[in-house]
Scaffold this motif. Structure first.
Motif, PDB file in Angstrom:
ATOM      1  N   UNK A   1      16.871 120.709  66.633  1.00  0.00           N
ATOM      2  CA  UNK A   1      17.936 119.985  65.690  1.00  0.00           C
ATOM      3  C   UNK A   1      18.819 119.112  66.410  1.00  0.00           C
ATOM      4  N   UNK A   2      19.159 118.045  65.728  1.00  0.00           N
ATOM      5  CA  UNK A   2      19.933 117.026  66.245  1.00  0.00           C
ATOM      6  C   UNK A   2      21.286 117.216  65.468  1.00  0.00           C
ATOM      7  N   UNK A   3      22.372 117.244  66.354  1.00  0.00           N
ATOM      8  CA  UNK A   3      23.735 117.308  65.869  1.00  0.00           C
ATOM      9  C   UNK A   3      24.504 115.939  66.399  1.00  0.00           C
TER      10      UNK A   3
ATOM     11  N   UNK B   1      30.201 129.202  60.106  1.00  0.00           N
ATOM     12  CA  UNK B   1      29.339 128.891  60.681  1.00  0.00           C
ATOM     13  C   UNK B   1      27.642 129.535  60.338  1.00  0.00           C
ATOM     14  N   UNK B   2      27.961 130.916  59.697  1.00  0.00           N
ATOM     15  CA  UNK B   2      26.849 131.738  59.130  1.00  0.00           C
ATOM     16  C   UNK B   2      26.031 130.811  58.069  1.00  0.00           C
ATOM     17  N   UNK B   3      27.048 130.083  57.044  1.00  0.00           N
ATOM     18  CA  UNK B   3      26.572 129.355  56.273  1.00  0.00           C
ATOM     19  C   UNK B   3      25.892 127.896  56.636  1.00  0.00           C
ATOM     20  N   UNK B   4      26.433 127.528  57.661  1.00  0.00           N
ATOM     21  CA  UNK B   4      25.623 126.365  58.427  1.00  0.00           C
ATOM     22  C   UNK B   4      24.414 126.656  58.829  1.00  0.00           C
TER      23      UNK B   4
ATOM     24  N   UNK C   1      20.848 125.202  57.568  1.00  0.00           N
ATOM     25  CA  UNK C   1      20.051 124.448  58.500  1.00  0.00           C
ATOM     26  C   UNK C   1      18.640 125.333  58.705  1.00  0.00           C
ATOM     27  N   UNK C   2      18.280 126.618  58.351  1.00  0.00           N
ATOM     28  CA  UNK C   2      17.453 127.357  58.365  1.00  0.00           C
ATOM     29  C   UNK C   2      16.554 127.105  57.120  1.00  0.00           C
TER      30      UNK C   2
END
Lengths: 473, 228
Positions: B3-5, B105-108, B112-113
């Motif tokens: 992943x790129x942030x 964070x869980x939602x992010x 992403x998943x």
């Protein structure tokens, strides 16, 4: 609350009624005077003629009326009544129409022709004429002064006057009615633009202030009010837009540090970690909280300046003294970064300014200068008189990473260069916006210039005599 | 998966990197828009978490240039702007998802998943290759109904091979998806991981499922005729 229409209708109807009544009374009076006057003149001429036929012969009064036409005095229904009197009031002659009764009337010709009650109950006009009859030679020395009273039935005259009054009344009332109806229509049409205007104003809500009141077709009396209302709407729209933009900017700026705090907290709690990880997370959260605190403090300062800008309290301020006092809290911070500080201050320079706002502006500028000067660099402060009207406070730091173009943007709220972004929150992009607003509030202006790699200079120019805040932007 | 942030707020960027790494992703991160665009163009990321308000080049411009160069990397826009207009604008500009700050964070991680799964056209989180099950949501591996314990890196490697089951995946490709840009590749580390995974998957005499094509790479494939 009375309506404009009702007021107009009531006012114009009342005025018209008064005018009609007064006109009617005038016309009535005029006609009455004319008709009665003509009647009286005829009566008086008749009295003069009849007086001329009375003689005194050998000391005896001879009326002589049987030598003239006395038809009108023959009977009551003929309408004429006549009485000839001596000075003591005793009658010499009474016309047959009186039927022996006395004739009421003016006592003598010093009184005007007057209304009188006639036998049979009729109303008439009576006139009196005092005269000395012609006398023969035998009567010289004993000619009494006689009074001739002639009266005439005025029923026809009165009928005519009553008819006229009735006609005047009917015409007047009719005119008033027609006028009132016409007024209703005219007033309704004339006040239609007011209703349309009220409707237009009612349609303008806080959600959409872009609408403006239409000027076309509006009576000229309303144009100044409409023009001013449109101007006010323009200013309201701009103020609402500024407030919305500011609220959105604040919400946006608060969300990122709050997101960082939330992420740090949730990560720390997402699994069991060792003490060092928790300590690191707490330090990160602590820094985030301090950043938010700084942001909130800056927002409050800006809010106070926006609210207080119109209430700047001007007083005599010795600029060099104020500058040095404002610098004190940054002495150790500058030393910690090994910054060289250089002051070039005029000996004495007194201006009229708001002391608190000036202090706020200086503290923000010193905060920026110490934070963004390169390590081991320098901060330079110059206070001088530019000319007889302006004084200047310039604060410069070395190691600027902004171009001149970026420096001009730096006074915008929440604008940050790369350096400010990397320090994570203590500098939230409001410092120069606060200085800009504070300078404006004390009647001054903020000038910024920068050379990338060189100096960043923030200069406040102040009117020496103090001119208070400029109009809101 | 890599992943790129691209997020300019350092504490948030650090939390995103930590959260994604702990979830098993390899992560590259930057706070600068220009650098973010360059990384997105030169590397093959499974997803990009992209902030909108960036110095240098903002997120919408980065997105526009990625799509202009036909780069199909899935992008999740991360932003403080939450109006419908902003969301529509972002999605119409080519973003695959949109998440407003602050976020769980869980939602992010879940979003992403989902983007990563979408890349490999996998609607379900469970990838089956023969009698091998890789549950990407639960990060659990089972073979013939038995749970197989793997380390985070072993799992990440197996997961990448599973979503490309039947394909030969080169070592270079594996490196790019399992390690950050600044992590130097070790010459035989992948071979070591493959050997370790193989031992665990084939425990109890189970047939080979992870194959080596010498000089080319690795392939995950169900044994012929033996897949339940």
């Amino acid at each position: 609350m009375t309506s404009l229409r009702r007021r107009l209708l009531a006012g114009t109807t009342l005025s018209a009624s008064i005018a009609l009544v007064l006109s009617g009374l005038f016309l009535n009076g005029l006609l009455e005077r004319s008709l009665v006057g003509e009647h009286d003149r005829s009566l008086e001429a008749r009295a003069r003629f009849l007086a001329s036929v009375v003689e005194v012969e050998a000391g005896a009064i001879v009326p002589g009326f049987d030598e003239v036409d006395m038809t009108e005095f023959a009977a009551p229904e003929r309408g004429g009544f006549l009485e000839l009197r001596r000075p003591d009031g005793t009658p010499v002659y009474r016309s047959p129409s009186l039927g022996g009764a006395a004739l009421a009337g003016p006592p003598d010709d010093r009184a005007a022709t007057t209304w009188t009650d006639l036998p049979g109950g009729a109303r008439g006009r009576a006139t009196a004429l005092s005269f000395q009859p012609r006398a023969d030679a035998f009567s010289a020395g004993s000619v009494p002064r006689l009074t001739l009273v002639v009266a005439r039935d005025a029923r026809d005259l009165l009928r005519t006057l009553d008819l006229f009054r009735a006609l005047l009344g009917v015409v007047g009332a009719g005119t008033l009615l027609v006028m009132a109806l016409a007024l209703v229509v005219v007033v309704r049409r004339a006040t239609r633009p007011v209703a349309a205007l009220a409707s237009s104003i009612g349609a303008i809500g806080a959600d959409d202030l872009s609408a403006r009141l239409e000027i076309r077709g509006v009576p000229s009396e309303f144009m100044p009010a409409i023009a001013r209302t449109n101007d006010l709407l323009g200013r309201l729209e701009a103020a609402f837009a500024r407030e919305r933009a500011f609220s959105q900017e604040i919400a946006h700026e608060l969300r990122t540090p709050v997101a960082a705090l939330r992420a740090s907290t949730e990560l720390a709690l997402s699994r069991t970690r060792d003490a060092e990880d928790y300590a690191f997370a707490l330090r990160t959260i602590g820094e985030g909280v301090r950043g938010l605190e700084a942001l909130v403090e800056r927002l409050l300062q800006l809010g106070r300046l926006e609210a207080a800008g119109a209430r700047a309290v001007l007083e005599e301020v010795d600029l060099p003294v104020a500058v040095v006092e404002a610098w004190e809290p940054w002495v150790s911070a500058a030393a910690a970064r090994r910054l060289t500080t250089d002051f070039e201050l005029a000996d004495a320079l007194v201006v009229r300014a708001d002391r608190d706002m000036l202090r706020l502006a200086l503290r923000n500028l010193f905060d920026n200068a110490v934070a963004y000067a390169d390590e081991g660099g320098g901060v330079r402060v110059v206070v001088r008189r530019c000319d007889e009207r302006e004084a200047s406070i310039a604060i410069a730091n070395t190691g600027s990473r902004l171009t001149d173009e970026q420096a001009q943007k730096a006074r915008q709220r929440f604008w940050r260069g790369a350096a400010a972004r990397s320090d994570a929150g203590l500098h939230c992009g409001l410092g120069l916006a606060i200085v800009d607003r504070a300078a404006d509030a004390v009647g001054g202006r903020l000038l910024l210039r920068s050379a990338c790699g060189g100096e960043f200079v923030a200069e406040i120019r102040l009117a020496v005599n103090g001119s208070g805040p400029s109009s809101p932007s | 998966m890599k992943i790129l942030v691209v997020e300019d707020h350092p504490p948030l960027r650090a939390s995103l990197v930590q959260g994604l790494r702990e979830a098993g992703f390899a992560v590259d991160a930057t706070g600068d828009g220009e650098e973010g665009l360059w990384l997105a163009l030169v590397e093959d990321y499974d997803a990009v978490v992209l902030d909108l308000m960036l110095p240098g080049l903002d997120g919408m411009k980065i997105l526009g240039r990625l799509r202009a160069k036909a780069k199909k990397t899935h992008v999740l826009l991360l932003t403080a702007r939450d109006s419908v207009e902003d969301r529509v604008r972002g999605l119409e500009a080519g973003a695959d998802d949109y998440l407003c700050k602050p976020f769980a964070m869980q939602e992010l991680l879940a979003r992403v998943g989902a983007l990563v799964r979408r890349r490999y056209a996998a609607k379900s989180p469970v990838v089956r290759v023969g009698d091998l099950e890789v549950d990407r949501a639960a990060r659990r591996v089972r073979r013939s109904g038995q749970t197989v314990d793997l380390t985070a890196k072993q799992y990440a490697l197996l997961e990448f091979l599973a979503v490309r089951a039947g394909e030969v995946v080169s070592q270079a490709d594996l490196w790019a998806h399992l390690y950050a840009f600044d992590e130097e590749p070790r010459s035989n580390l992948l071979e070591v991981y493959v050997a370790q995974i193989r031992r665990r998957l084939e425990a109890g005499g189970l047939p080979r499922i992870l194959h080596t094509r010498r000089g080319e790479g690795y392939r995950l494939e169900a044994p012929p005729g033996g897949a339940p």
